[in-house]
Motif scaffolding. Structure first.
Motif, PDB file in Angstrom:
ATOM      1  N   TYR A  15      18.741  -1.085   4.674  1.00 45.57           N
ATOM      2  CA  TYR A  15      19.487  -1.223   5.663  1.00 45.57           C
ATOM      3  C   TYR A  15      19.154  -2.680   6.281  1.00 45.57           C
ATOM      4  O   TYR A  15      19.953  -3.477   6.833  1.00 45.57           O
ATOM      5  CB  TYR A  15      18.817  -0.214   6.801  1.00 45.57           C
ATOM      6  CG  TYR A  15      19.683   0.916   6.559  1.00 45.57           C
ATOM      7  CD1 TYR A  15      20.940   1.173   6.472  1.00 45.57           C
ATOM      8  CD2 TYR A  15      18.816   2.171   6.520  1.00 45.57           C
ATOM      9  CE1 TYR A  15      21.446   2.351   6.086  1.00 45.57           C
ATOM     10  CE2 TYR A  15      19.488   3.457   6.425  1.00 45.57           C
ATOM     11  CZ  TYR A  15      20.764   3.518   6.246  1.00 45.57           C
ATOM     12  OH  TYR A  15      21.400   4.824   5.821  1.00 45.57           O
ATOM     13  N   ALA A  16      17.864  -3.209   6.288  1.00 49.78           N
ATOM     14  CA  ALA A  16      17.481  -4.375   6.571  1.00 49.78           C
ATOM     15  C   ALA A  16      18.387  -5.632   5.911  1.00 49.78           C
ATOM     16  O   ALA A  16      18.768  -6.660   6.627  1.00 49.78           O
ATOM     17  CB  ALA A  16      16.037  -4.668   6.437  1.00 49.78           C
ATOM     18  N   GLY A  17      18.429  -5.270   4.622  1.00 48.24           N
ATOM     19  CA  GLY A  17      19.359  -6.335   3.960  1.00 48.24           C
ATOM     20  C   GLY A  17      20.865  -6.513   4.491  1.00 48.24           C
ATOM     21  O   GLY A  17      21.024  -7.354   4.522  1.00 48.24           O
ATOM     22  N   PHE A  66       1.524   6.741   7.209  1.00 43.75           N
ATOM     23  CA  PHE A  66       2.717   6.143   6.451  1.00 43.75           C
ATOM     24  C   PHE A  66       3.940   7.008   6.510  1.00 43.75           C
ATOM     25  O   PHE A  66       3.838   8.272   6.729  1.00 43.75           O
ATOM     26  CB  PHE A  66       2.446   5.829   4.845  1.00 43.75           C
ATOM     27  CG  PHE A  66       1.208   4.733   4.446  1.00 43.75           C
ATOM     28  CD1 PHE A  66       1.553   3.566   4.552  1.00 43.75           C
ATOM     29  CD2 PHE A  66      -0.034   5.239   4.688  1.00 43.75           C
ATOM     30  CE1 PHE A  66       0.578   2.578   4.240  1.00 43.75           C
ATOM     31  CE2 PHE A  66      -1.102   4.222   4.513  1.00 43.75           C
ATOM     32  CZ  PHE A  66      -0.607   2.931   4.312  1.00 43.75           C
ATOM     33  N   LEU A  67       5.240   6.298   6.524  1.00 40.13           N
ATOM     34  CA  LEU A  67       6.200   7.025   6.529  1.00 40.13           C
ATOM     35  C   LEU A  67       6.454   7.691   5.291  1.00 40.13           C
ATOM     36  O   LEU A  67       5.958   7.424   4.231  1.00 40.13           O
ATOM     37  CB  LEU A  67       7.419   6.065   6.680  1.00 40.13           C
ATOM     38  CG  LEU A  67       7.528   5.468   8.298  1.00 40.13           C
ATOM     39  CD1 LEU A  67       8.824   4.589   8.281  1.00 40.13           C
ATOM     40  CD2 LEU A  67       7.832   6.503   9.356  1.00 40.13           C
ATOM     41  N   LEU A  87       0.869  -1.139  -0.168  1.00 42.88           N
ATOM     42  CA  LEU A  87      -0.015   0.214  -0.104  1.00 42.88           C
ATOM     43  C   LEU A  87       0.785   1.330  -0.040  1.00 42.88           C
ATOM     44  O   LEU A  87       0.618   2.277  -0.691  1.00 42.88           O
ATOM     45  CB  LEU A  87      -1.023  -0.127   1.160  1.00 42.88           C
ATOM     46  CG  LEU A  87      -1.996  -1.067   1.108  1.00 42.88           C
ATOM     47  CD1 LEU A  87      -2.764  -0.837   2.565  1.00 42.88           C
ATOM     48  CD2 LEU A  87      -3.324  -0.690   0.165  1.00 42.88           C
ATOM     49  N   TRP A  88       1.813   1.111   0.675  1.00 44.22           N
ATOM     50  CA  TRP A  88       2.845   2.517   1.054  1.00 44.22           C
ATOM     51  C   TRP A  88       3.481   2.888  -0.268  1.00 44.22           C
ATOM     52  O   TRP A  88       3.605   3.753  -0.739  1.00 44.22           O
ATOM     53  CB  TRP A  88       3.866   2.142   2.006  1.00 44.22           C
ATOM     54  CG  TRP A  88       4.636   3.018   2.487  1.00 44.22           C
ATOM     55  CD1 TRP A  88       4.722   4.502   2.156  1.00 44.22           C
ATOM     56  CD2 TRP A  88       6.197   2.959   3.038  1.00 44.22           C
ATOM     57  NE1 TRP A  88       5.861   4.946   2.666  1.00 44.22           N
ATOM     58  CE2 TRP A  88       6.616   4.016   3.243  1.00 44.22           C
ATOM     59  CE3 TRP A  88       6.914   1.814   3.355  1.00 44.22           C
ATOM     60  CZ2 TRP A  88       7.969   4.286   3.760  1.00 44.22           C
ATOM     61  CZ3 TRP A  88       7.858   1.938   3.974  1.00 44.22           C
ATOM     62  CH2 TRP A  88       8.522   3.245   4.276  1.00 44.22           C
ATOM     63  N   ALA A 135      11.065   3.986   2.102  1.00 47.89           N
ATOM     64  CA  ALA A 135      10.362   2.867   1.381  1.00 47.89           C
ATOM     65  C   ALA A 135      11.666   2.180   0.745  1.00 47.89           C
ATOM     66  O   ALA A 135      11.785   0.986   0.581  1.00 47.89           O
ATOM     67  CB  ALA A 135       9.753   3.148   0.306  1.00 47.89           C
ATOM     68  N   ILE A 136      12.805   2.856   0.539  1.00 45.24           N
ATOM     69  CA  ILE A 136      13.844   2.195  -0.113  1.00 45.24           C
ATOM     70  C   ILE A 136      15.046   2.064   1.282  1.00 45.24           C
ATOM     71  O   ILE A 136      15.706   1.130   1.195  1.00 45.24           O
ATOM     72  CB  ILE A 136      14.624   3.125  -1.209  1.00 45.24           C
ATOM     73  CG1 ILE A 136      13.609   3.508  -2.068  1.00 45.24           C
ATOM     74  CG2 ILE A 136      15.988   2.722  -1.637  1.00 45.24           C
ATOM     75  CD1 ILE A 136      13.346   2.135  -2.871  1.00 45.24           C
TER      76      ILE A 136
END
Length: 80
Positions: free
Chosen positions: A55-57, A43-44, A25-26, A49-50
């Motif tokens: 960072y999680a990866g 939503f942020l 959705l975001w 969104a990128i």
């Protein structure tokens, strides 16, 4: 134990589906909604969104690398 495993599996599935739905959705739907619509407050900003997946990866790759290194060092000590 089987019931606990099923409950954990269900919980992880619900969390994953919620994250997927929120992110979809975001990133896909929200750009087509007017910027003054009330839904934007949930939503942020789009920059995240990128940044968040990148960072999680990087964190995931670091943890996997540390785990592989730990296993390699541990197996090397057993051979000696």
């Amino acid at each position: 134990m089987e019931l606990a495993d099923r409950a954990i599996g269900l919980l992880l599935s619900v969390i994953s589906l919620s994250i997927f739905t929120y992110y979809t959705l975001w990133v896909i739907i929200l750009p087509f909604v007017d910027s003054d619509h009330f839904v934007h407050k949930y939503f942020l900003p789009h920059e995240y969104a990128i940044l968040i997946p990148v960072y999680a990866g990087v964190v995931l790759i670091c943890f996997i690398s540390m785990f592989v290194g730990y296993v390699m060092l541990k197996s090397k000590k057993k051979k000696a």
